[in-house]
Design a protein around this motif. Structure first.
Motif, PDB file in Angstrom:
ATOM      1  N   LEU A  26     -13.916 -27.836  19.787  1.00 44.60           N
ATOM      2  CA  LEU A  26     -13.000 -28.836  19.242  1.00 44.60           C
ATOM      3  C   LEU A  26     -11.578 -28.369  19.507  1.00 44.60           C
ATOM      4  O   LEU A  26     -11.296 -27.170  19.448  1.00 44.60           O
ATOM      5  N   LYS A  27     -10.675 -29.323  19.763  1.00 43.68           N
ATOM      6  CA  LYS A  27      -9.282 -28.978  20.036  1.00 43.68           C
ATOM      7  C   LYS A  27      -8.364 -30.006  19.384  1.00 43.68           C
ATOM      8  O   LYS A  27      -8.752 -31.155  19.160  1.00 43.68           O
ATOM      9  N   GLY A  28      -7.134 -29.558  19.104  1.00 40.40           N
ATOM     10  CA  GLY A  28      -6.111 -30.481  18.640  1.00 40.40           C
ATOM     11  C   GLY A  28      -6.343 -31.074  17.272  1.00 40.40           C
ATOM     12  O   GLY A  28      -5.841 -32.154  16.958  1.00 40.40           O
ATOM     13  N   ILE A  29      -7.103 -30.393  16.415  1.00 44.03           N
ATOM     14  CA  ILE A  29      -7.358 -30.886  15.061  1.00 44.03           C
ATOM     15  C   ILE A  29      -6.153 -30.585  14.168  1.00 44.03           C
ATOM     16  O   ILE A  29      -5.600 -29.481  14.193  1.00 44.03           O
ATOM     17  N   PRO A  71      -5.952 -39.241  20.181  1.00 45.30           N
ATOM     18  CA  PRO A  71      -6.912 -40.345  20.239  1.00 45.30           C
ATOM     19  C   PRO A  71      -7.467 -40.666  18.877  1.00 45.30           C
ATOM     20  O   PRO A  71      -7.679 -39.779  18.059  1.00 45.30           O
ATOM     21  N   HIS A  72      -7.659 -41.953  18.614  1.00 44.36           N
ATOM     22  CA  HIS A  72      -8.336 -42.363  17.382  1.00 44.36           C
ATOM     23  C   HIS A  72      -9.744 -42.768  17.761  1.00 44.36           C
ATOM     24  O   HIS A  72      -9.975 -43.866  18.263  1.00 44.36           O
ATOM     25  N   MET A 119      -8.351 -35.345  16.244  1.00 40.48           N
ATOM     26  CA  MET A 119      -8.340 -36.075  14.978  1.00 40.48           C
ATOM     27  C   MET A 119      -7.430 -35.425  13.943  1.00 40.48           C
ATOM     28  O   MET A 119      -7.218 -34.215  13.945  1.00 40.48           O
ATOM     29  N   VAL A 120      -6.933 -36.258  13.051  1.00 41.95           N
ATOM     30  CA  VAL A 120      -6.324 -35.799  11.806  1.00 41.95           C
ATOM     31  C   VAL A 120      -7.418 -35.875  10.744  1.00 41.95           C
ATOM     32  O   VAL A 120      -7.991 -36.949  10.512  1.00 41.95           O
ATOM     33  N   MET A 130       0.789 -44.536  10.034  1.00 45.39           N
ATOM     34  CA  MET A 130       0.238 -43.311   9.466  1.00 45.39           C
ATOM     35  C   MET A 130      -1.288 -43.390   9.508  1.00 45.39           C
ATOM     36  O   MET A 130      -1.864 -44.441   9.272  1.00 45.39           O
ATOM     37  N   GLN A 131      -1.915 -42.271   9.783  1.00 47.08           N
ATOM     38  CA  GLN A 131      -3.352 -42.322  10.021  1.00 47.08           C
ATOM     39  C   GLN A 131      -4.018 -40.999   9.683  1.00 47.08           C
ATOM     40  O   GLN A 131      -3.540 -39.934  10.072  1.00 47.08           O
TER      41      GLN A 131
END
Length: 338
Positions: free
Chosen positions: A121-124, A35-36, A95-96, A163-164
């Motif tokens: 927090l997850k998936g960083i 997700p952004h 997030m990236v 790219m983000q």
């Protein structure tokens, strides 16, 4: 007053000037489906002008947050609190995140790792700006994405739109009060550090926060600006910069280690990209950081410099009284004003 750094006659500065100058100079792609999320800004602020050529349109400091009781960390519990506010308020799961370099960024990286271990927090995915931030992130258990590899792919396949980097935080040596223009790169370079890569990551991020101490957020601008130059004709470039700021600054080539004169000694610092670093050490107040950046950009041989201006950002300011948050213009407004 005449500058006595690098001159055409290669005059060496006095011992007093040398000591002062050396002191100043020391001073990825998102996973599919990630997700952004828009940044949540918990404090309302009015905008400030993003360009020094515009009149300021207002600056509102947010109410100070009371500092929570924490164990002393590197004699800077206030900086730790600012790092925690940065992660808690702006980083979201999936997030990236661009991981900055410096003391405050190191504290934020450690705290981000703690939040991941706790499961809040997850998936960083982290994008390190330096070898040191990559090392801190690895120790904190943050999954990393190699920005340089992605950047090369992006250039080759023209995949910029896909790219983000959702958010990035970084240290700054100095933040200009009215414009939130930042200076980076004064610190001693560790192995593998790159001003070019650090600037690329923070400028690419959809959201950006600089974490600074209260005395680094100021309208009294002084000290050095690091400038990356091509190594082949470095002396000619240094002379042109010296002429540009004649009477207001001295130009010293940064040595790879120890102390050296204005020419940088026998072993000047060479960056990962093969550039030399000049420290433009201002002996007079810097009146216009944005204009300094524009002037440097026009000199042949200058590759980049440590000034970051004209982009939207948040500044997280640490003080003994708590944490203060200041925002500048939105990205669209900044682009329109340039």
């Amino acid at each position: 007053m005449e500058g006595k750094g690098i001159r055409k006659d290669n005059t060496i500065a006095t011992a007093t000037q040398m000591a002062r100058a050396i002191t100043s100079a020391s001073l990825s792609a998102s996973p599919p489906g990630a997700p952004h999320l828009p940044l949540r800004r918990p404090w309302t602020t009015r905008s400030v002008a993003a360009s020094l050529h515009l009149s300021p349109i207002g600056l509102a400091r947010s109410p100070r947050l009371p500092a929570r009781a924490t164990a002393p960390v590197a004699c800077a519990p206030d900086l730790l609190q600012a790092a925690k506010v940065t992660v808690d308020e702006y980083v979201r799961s999936g997030m990236v995140v661009g991981l900055g370099s410096g003391r405050a960024s190191g504290l934020a990286i450690k705290y981000l790792g703690q939040r991941l271990r706790e499961g809040t927090l997850k998936g960083i995915v982290g994008v390190p700006t330096s070898v040191s931030s990559a090392s801190e992130a690895a120790k904190a258990g943050i999954r990393l994405n190699n920005y340089q590899e992605n950047l090369q792919i992006e250039k080759a396949d023209n995949l910029l739109a896909f790219m983000q980097i959702d958010f990035a935080f970084d240290d700054a040596d100095l933040i200009e009060e009215r414009t939130l223009t930042a200076v980076i790169g004064r610190r001693k370079f560790e192995g593998g550090e790159s001003i070019i890569e650090e600037k690329s990551i923070v400028k690419k991020a959809s959201g950006l926060a600089f974490i600074v101490a209260e005395n680094q957020y100021t309208s009294d601008l002084d000290g050095s600006i690091p400038v990356l130059i091509n190594s082949g004709n470095w002396l000619e470039t240094a002379e042109e910069i010296d002429d540009l700021f004649l009477g207001d600054a001295e130009v010293w080539r940064r040595p790879s280690s120890g102390d050296a004169g204005p020419l940088g000694g026998d072993f000047p610092l060479v960056t990962r990209e093969g550039h030399h670093v000049l420290d433009v050490i201002f002996t007079s107040p810097i009146l216009d950081l944005g204009q300094v950046a524009k002037s440097l950009d026009q000199i042949d041989g200058v590759v980049d410099h440590g000034i970051i201006c004209g982009i939207p950002c948040t500044v997280i300011i640490a003080s003994n009284d708590g944490v203060e948050v200041i925002d500048n213009l939105s990205k669209d407004q900044v682009i329109d004003s340039l």
